[in-house]
Design a protein around this motif. Structure first.
Motif: not given
Length: 116
Positions: A50-68
């Motif tokens: 609710a506090d994130f203005p952008i989605s980090f649901d792995n549809s736009i950005y690579s969560n895998e790369a960020l997590n790595s």
């Protein structure tokens, strides 16, 4: 988008700045656990959606790369937050994430040449 792209790390940083600004807290121990399990982005996004203005649901950005990216610091910080980053409170885990993002900024800036 390349699978190993860190695209979105700046937006994630802004989301975390917002969380800090509105008084949210995370323990360093919890953040380090998510660094180790390489699910930090999903953890933060699911908890603070609710506090994130952008989605980090792995549809736009690579969560895998960020997590790595974050995961590479697992094990080398534990107990050294104060000495390495000036973080002294055990509930300032969000600041630890910002400190880790600053590392990539520093690396990028080392290759920049500023001319008058």
């Amino acid at each position: 988008m390349a699978k190993n792209s860190l695209k979105g790390i700046g937006l994630l940083q802004n989301c975390i700045l917002h969380l800090v600004s509105i008084g949210k807290k995370e323990s360093i121990v919890d953040i380090e656990a998510h660094l180790e399990s390489k699910d930090l982005v999903e953890y933060l996004y699911s908890k603070y959606k609710a506090d994130f203005p952008i989605s980090f649901d792995n549809s736009i950005y690579s969560n895998e790369a960020l997590n790595s990216y974050f995961g590479q610091y697992c094990g080398c910080i534990e107990g050294e937050e104060d000495r390495k980053y000036g973080i002294t409170k055990s509930d300032d885990g969000l600041l630890l994430i910002l400190a880790l993002i600053s590392i990539i900024i520093e690396e990028k800036c080392n290759s920049w040449i500023v001319t008058d």
